[in-house]
Scaffold this motif. Structure first.
Motif, PDB file in Angstrom:
ATOM      1  N   LEU A   1     -13.787  13.608  -1.315  1.00 34.17           N
ATOM      2  CA  LEU A   1     -12.609  12.930  -1.850  1.00 34.17           C
ATOM      3  C   LEU A   1     -12.861  12.455  -3.276  1.00 34.17           C
ATOM      4  O   LEU A   1     -12.003  12.591  -4.156  1.00 34.17           O
TER       5      LEU A   1
ATOM      6  N   PHE B   1      -8.705  -0.033  -0.339  1.00 35.72           N
ATOM      7  CA  PHE B   1      -7.684  -0.999  -0.732  1.00 35.72           C
ATOM      8  C   PHE B   1      -7.059  -1.734   0.438  1.00 35.72           C
ATOM      9  O   PHE B   1      -6.090  -2.442   0.263  1.00 35.72           O
TER      10      PHE B   1
ATOM     11  N   LYS C   1       4.052   9.580  -0.529  1.00 35.01           N
ATOM     12  CA  LYS C   1       2.620   9.467  -0.810  1.00 35.01           C
ATOM     13  C   LYS C   1       1.790  10.118   0.295  1.00 35.01           C
ATOM     14  O   LYS C   1       0.859  10.866   0.019  1.00 35.01           O
TER      15      LYS C   1
ATOM     16  N   PRO D   1      -7.981  10.643   5.024  1.00 33.52           N
ATOM     17  CA  PRO D   1      -6.807  11.364   4.509  1.00 33.52           C
ATOM     18  C   PRO D   1      -5.668  11.371   5.522  1.00 33.52           C
ATOM     19  O   PRO D   1      -5.908  11.398   6.736  1.00 33.52           O
ATOM     20  N   SER D   2      -4.455  11.353   5.029  1.00 38.15           N
ATOM     21  CA  SER D   2      -3.299  11.369   5.930  1.00 38.15           C
ATOM     22  C   SER D   2      -3.034  12.777   6.432  1.00 38.15           C
ATOM     23  O   SER D   2      -3.448  13.761   5.808  1.00 38.15           O
TER      24      SER D   2
ATOM     25  N   GLN E   1      -1.776   1.477  -3.903  1.00 38.12           N
ATOM     26  CA  GLN E   1      -2.521   1.540  -2.659  1.00 38.12           C
ATOM     27  C   GLN E   1      -2.197   0.334  -1.780  1.00 38.12           C
ATOM     28  O   GLN E   1      -2.526  -0.795  -2.144  1.00 38.12           O
TER      29      GLN E   1
ATOM     30  N   GLY F   1       4.237   7.735  -5.873  1.00 40.40           N
ATOM     31  CA  GLY F   1       3.064   7.706  -4.996  1.00 40.40           C
ATOM     32  C   GLY F   1       1.875   6.922  -5.505  1.00 40.40           C
ATOM     33  O   GLY F   1       0.910   6.744  -4.764  1.00 40.40           O
ATOM     34  N   LEU F   2       1.898   6.431  -6.744  1.00 42.27           N
ATOM     35  CA  LEU F   2       0.751   5.652  -7.219  1.00 42.27           C
ATOM     36  C   LEU F   2       0.814   4.233  -6.667  1.00 42.27           C
ATOM     37  O   LEU F   2       1.861   3.586  -6.704  1.00 42.27           O
TER      38      LEU F   2
ATOM     39  N   LYS G   1     -12.450  15.002  -6.060  1.00 43.17           N
ATOM     40  CA  LYS G   1     -11.092  15.352  -6.470  1.00 43.17           C
ATOM     41  C   LYS G   1     -10.662  14.627  -7.737  1.00 43.17           C
ATOM     42  O   LYS G   1      -9.673  15.004  -8.370  1.00 43.17           O
ATOM     43  N   THR G   2     -11.368  13.566  -8.097  1.00 44.43           N
ATOM     44  CA  THR G   2     -10.964  12.776  -9.265  1.00 44.43           C
ATOM     45  C   THR G   2     -11.681  13.211 -10.547  1.00 44.43           C
ATOM     46  O   THR G   2     -11.500  12.592 -11.590  1.00 44.43           O
TER      47      THR G   2
ATOM     48  N   LEU H   1      -5.826   8.751 -10.504  1.00 44.65           N
ATOM     49  CA  LEU H   1      -7.014   9.428  -9.968  1.00 44.65           C
ATOM     50  C   LEU H   1      -7.230   9.072  -8.499  1.00 44.65           C
ATOM     51  O   LEU H   1      -7.534   9.925  -7.667  1.00 44.65           O
ATOM     52  N   ILE H   2      -7.045   7.801  -8.173  1.00 48.09           N
ATOM     53  CA  ILE H   2      -7.214   7.364  -6.783  1.00 48.09           C
ATOM     54  C   ILE H   2      -6.239   8.101  -5.870  1.00 48.09           C
ATOM     55  O   ILE H   2      -6.583   8.510  -4.764  1.00 48.09           O
ATOM     56  N   ASP H   3      -5.012   8.277  -6.350  1.00 52.27           N
ATOM     57  CA  ASP H   3      -3.986   8.894  -5.512  1.00 52.27           C
ATOM     58  C   ASP H   3      -4.338  10.329  -5.122  1.00 52.27           C
ATOM     59  O   ASP H   3      -3.879  10.826  -4.091  1.00 52.27           O
ATOM     60  N   LYS H   4      -5.172  10.974  -5.930  1.00 57.59           N
ATOM     61  CA  LYS H   4      -5.583  12.338  -5.605  1.00 57.59           C
ATOM     62  C   LYS H   4      -6.382  12.413  -4.304  1.00 57.59           C
ATOM     63  O   LYS H   4      -6.579  13.486  -3.744  1.00 57.59           O
ATOM     64  N   THR H   5      -6.875  11.286  -3.831  1.00 56.57           N
ATOM     65  CA  THR H   5      -7.719  11.288  -2.636  1.00 56.57           C
ATOM     66  C   THR H   5      -6.920  11.009  -1.364  1.00 56.57           C
ATOM     67  O   THR H   5      -7.499  10.914  -0.281  1.00 56.57           O
ATOM     68  N   THR H   6      -5.601  10.886  -1.481  1.00 57.76           N
ATOM     69  CA  THR H   6      -4.786  10.496  -0.323  1.00 57.76           C
ATOM     70  C   THR H   6      -4.735  11.566   0.756  1.00 57.76           C
ATOM     71  O   THR H   6      -4.803  11.280   1.942  1.00 57.76           O
ATOM     72  N   GLN H   7      -4.595  12.814   0.316  1.00 55.65           N
ATOM     73  CA  GLN H   7      -4.550  13.900   1.285  1.00 55.65           C
ATOM     74  C   GLN H   7      -5.733  14.839   1.043  1.00 55.65           C
ATOM     75  O   GLN H   7      -6.304  14.841  -0.041  1.00 55.65           O
ATOM     76  N   LEU H   8      -6.105  15.564   2.043  1.00 55.89           N
ATOM     77  CA  LEU H   8      -7.332  16.375   1.970  1.00 55.89           C
ATOM     78  C   LEU H   8      -7.220  17.470   0.921  1.00 55.89           C
ATOM     79  O   LEU H   8      -6.236  18.156   0.826  1.00 55.89           O
TER      80      LEU H   8
END
Lengths: 358, 358, 358, 358
Positions: free
Chosen positions: A351, D2, D113, A30-31, C222, C219-220, A354-355, C351-358
């Motif tokens: 993570l 990715f 993002k 995570p960022s 990767q 933001g979508l 979250k989906t 759905l994937i984007d939901k995992t970007t931040q904690l």
């Protein structure tokens, strides 16, 4: 695809025992997470050889060099490359083992699978590869710490010496007080003495690491082929020398009936909890908010300082005797590796969870 | 992505206990394999409820309907869709459990993870889902049979009754001679009697399945995160009620030293073999040509015919008592499921291994 | 693994043109989404043959049967199995084509790859497989609708007849007013007449589908191998007969310089927007909040009602002439398929984007 | 997941423009392949900046350091780690752009993002990342060379200047004779002059790379979501600045009818071939033994040396003007990157195809 571990959070590892170094790429971290480099180093120090008289005498102070993905002290969401450089990689003469298959090592299977093998110190099959796991696991621990999840492992058995009590009976703050990494200091001393004696004999011994995950939220785990305990089992069995995995009551619970093993729910001051935790914090493959705990068995190290029968690369019977400095028991050093693999698994599943809903 | 199992050979499963049916899509099955429909049905019959007096009395004769991927009796390389239709799916009244979390079931964790759950017969978390595994496993077995790989499992422990000998001491042809699926017919009878008694009590009991893979070529397994035993462990831990996995000597080997546990190589009439097989046929995560064997522990079934404390969906303490027909012990029916998961894993890894060299 | 599409949201499809049916398993669909069965059927009707005089005359009214994953009208988070049964699957005699490789079809490549092929109506390579995509896409659209994302495609070219204006110039509410699915009704009529003429000749013609995604959050996408436009391109190129993909200005922008192509940012009443949208709503592989638009080219259908030279399965030169009812142009029916693939891609990436931040 | 590309053969890349370096882990590379380090370097030299007057003036001589997976000059089947160290990474002052979103760059989308971004030289979004692709692609080319597959790309369009002939009309041995990498030397000169003029203006221009794969065996490609052209399209669209992909006749074929576009088979001296190749060597997603060819469009570079309007990180309208040395046109340098991505794709699919039959 099999030098990678994890789904969303994913470590891709590289490196051989006596190549240039051990490293990897961590994707999906995570960022915005603050990176504590001292903590990573401390975790590596817990894994490193030469840390005590019951580990190998090789004194390798492994320093990690991060190569990307961190900016101004924080993770950016870009892949984190890293390497721990090997030292003295050409210092040893491998002429004596290059054409011999060491018993219970991976020499034979690698040679037949790949048609070629890096025979220096076990090459890719060396447990030195676990450096990459400890680095990635340290980052995972940092992230988990922010959401209140803590992972602790300890040595619960060495040979015939074992802790008889449930994990909840021990004071985890004492784990690092003994080179055995055993929270029962008396048993820990026994273990240290026993390992020292085994080392003296030129022999090796196995044992068990117990691991406990506290603070894991409800809902982690993916039915039906991504059950949380299956993921943890897979993670643990990927560690060198691991032979068995059990969670909750595991094998021990087999003599009890359903009426004894079931964990009944009750309302504990407004929170749904279970009265017992035979399930080990996972039901139907999904975390239920109770402590997650499991045990991993490790076999004795295959390298012994005794003469052994074997065959050479031409299939001719011969004998061999290992030289040099080796671990008489992996247990104390396996503790941080178990924690690292557990941390990566839990972060990955956190993570993924979250989906579940839009 | 977690309702799929396997990499190249991959089963994607669907279905709930009391929905329309259980089915799946099998991708990556090699083309040109003759499909023996009778064999698939026979495997399903080994799994089905009501097959003997020690399984549930529900008499479900599960028939598979293949939907694609087979042409003129052979696999075409296209995905194989299939379904086993459920019968009497609306026959039961679930009012009494729809708002209650059954102890040690997945009701609570599913509800909290998904915010909704199909409460009929456990929905997706029911072991009825393993039908899809048995079908896909039967196909995998067919393919493996062509290359000389055979997989056999049996019940080696029920409660306190256990087989003490190594697998090599038993005559596998007797496994199906007792409803316990135990090759030691005397112990098998003891198990049957014990399970019958447990059933009488309205209680349940767990046990162990031992599995042996013979004829596996050298070289299957992928370092470092796709070790063959890790893949097998992951497969086994994904089965409902599985609590532990060990391969080779597993936990038993912990009291022995390296000098006792190492499997020395020797030239056996021109073939490199090991004198012993503590390693369980896998070294460094790769098959070495010896028999692969492992054990899987299953907990007692959570559904017992006794009153239990629990909470309802509003978190209020209450009691419940299950009705109807349930398995007092999963063991005999788990045997074909263990074989199926092992067969899928080995076929997958056999195909993956083809990509090692150009 | 290649009969599956998507990462978190994943469709695994099965079925052949003249087998029992076309179906699939949808994994990772968010739980709690209300399922509108009429909408799914309406989407299937947009794809079905025989819907107008410019599609094939085969009148197949495809009805979907959902098999799992839906409970009391809502998704449960468990995999959604489904099937659309084929009708009249044995009605046709395939003796004349079973040993012949039809030009520009997949007969030859399937035969050589698999060593066997289901020659009935193209088997797995038939565009009838896209039924599974339309079903899964319809579910994805439902979920996206809840978060304000809408996807619209239309026919923008048939042979030499093409729309010259930018998508923003057309009234999308008119798309379904013509069998050509072209929002310019005049051009749509031209297309219909041209396709009718081509059909008369026993020939076929290709064209272009334009697709627009509105309401996609920032933001979508990767970096670096999962760029949103690369995922869309991959999705589109997986559709039967697709030959080209371009997003934003695509090929058209090549004659312009950077100073003309750059999309400058400005503050539009408190919201950051771009003055132009040559980028097509994606920058650095990540959606920037502007409309996403792209174009997909489809070749003329390979089945023509004329005599053609070819070879048979023994490599002997011969001739063949297709009989029966075939589409003279895939375009109108490709429109819902393009939308479906786009919807699955966007939902997956959401759905994937939901995992970007904690 | 990715930052990885490929399935069996898989590159996991890391690194930022101005971080320590660009590198990666190559997993699944077949064992026993002789590694020609000079060849890898030569490929990197074809990509490097400063190689001619029409590329950026930055003179970066990128040297690759391999870290693992190669032993005694051959691949071992273990992952190949590598890094190309960045030079002068701290040399530049980024104060002027750290709070500004450059038009048509990824600054804005990364910031939103991830909530953080490495603003130095574009960070992870910089095309410098393609170094990792060229290294991995060079290895893939080596392996493919052994099985007779050769991949060649060239610049076929720059702005309005384009090659009008089919690829078969050009002499590929001349491609490297001009800095434009165009086999038509006259057009190549025009391109060079035009790019020089564009550079003079401080502007940028786009173009097209054409790529041809010769010697590809029949059977590569996976129905239905892993079609070979879809995989190639996905690979190409993942390259920085790529806007469009077409294979075979692509957009050009739209005006022709099926009777003109179909590729009829014939027996050519005992070998089945097609008379024409509108299909571009792929039918039904599977290679048919003919040449595979496709075209990739690249937009003009976003960095122009002119003042542009934009907003800053607070959303306030402002202006900016890039300084320093930048590519006026990516085309000549994109050629080896297109080849690299194609090589990785083909090798991956070659390995996958080995699993089709038992």
């Amino acid at each position: 695809m099999f030098n990678s571990f994890g789904n969303i959070f994913r470590l891709s590892s590289f490196g051989e025992s006596h190549g240039k170094g051990i490293g990897g790429v961590i994707d999906g971290f995570p960022s915005g997470i603050k990176i504590d480099l001292d903590f990573v180093q401390k975790e590596l120090d817990r894994r490193r050889p030469g840390q005590s008289k019951i580990t190998t005498d090789r004194d390798e102070s492994d320093k990690v060099e991060f190569l990307s993905g961190i900016f101004q002290g924080k993770s950016t969401g870009s892949p984190i490359g890293f390497i721990v450089w090997n030292k003295n990689q050409q210092s040893k003469d491998y002429e004596n083992i290059k054409n011999i298959f060491r018993p219970s090592h991976a020499d034979y299977t690698y040679q037949l699978k790949y048609g070629i093998r890096d025979y220096r110190g076990g090459g890719r099959s060396s447990a030195r590869e676990t450096i990459s796991r400890v680095v990635a696991g340290a980052l995972a621990k940092m992230a988990l710490h922010q959401i209140g999840i803590n992972i602790t492992a300890y040595t619960s058995q060495v040979g015939h010496i074992r802790l008889d009590e449930d994990y909840s009976k021990y004071d985890f703050s004492k784990i690092e007080d003994t080179p055995a990494r055993c929270p029962d200091l008396e048993k820990g001393k026994e273990m240290v003495d026993y390992i020292a004696q085994i080392k003296e004999e030129g022999d090796t011994i196995g044992g068990v690491v117990t691991c406990v995950i506290k603070g894991c939220p409800i809902g982690l785990g993916q039915p039906v082929f991504g059950k949380l305990h299956a993921a943890l089992g897979n993670a643990m069995m990927s560690i060198n020398a691991a032979k068995a995995f059990e969670y909750g009551d595991g094998f021990k619970g087999l003599k009890q009936k359903g009426s004894e093993q079931n964990d009944v729910f009750y309302n504990h001051d407004g929170v749904i909890e279970t009265k017992t935790n035979h399930s080990g914090g996972v039901q139907g493959g999904i975390s239920n908010g109770e402590d997650i705990y499991f045990r991993v068995a490790f076999k004795p190290v295959a390298t012994i300082l005794m003469e052994q029968h074997t065959v050479n690369i031409n299939g001719v019977d011969t004998t061999m005797k290992a030289k040099g400095r080796h671990d008489p028991c992996v247990l104390p050093r396996a503790v941080p590796i178990v924690e690292a693999m557990a941390a990566m698994t839990i972060l990955d599943y956190y993570l993924i969870d979250k989906t579940t809903q839009l």
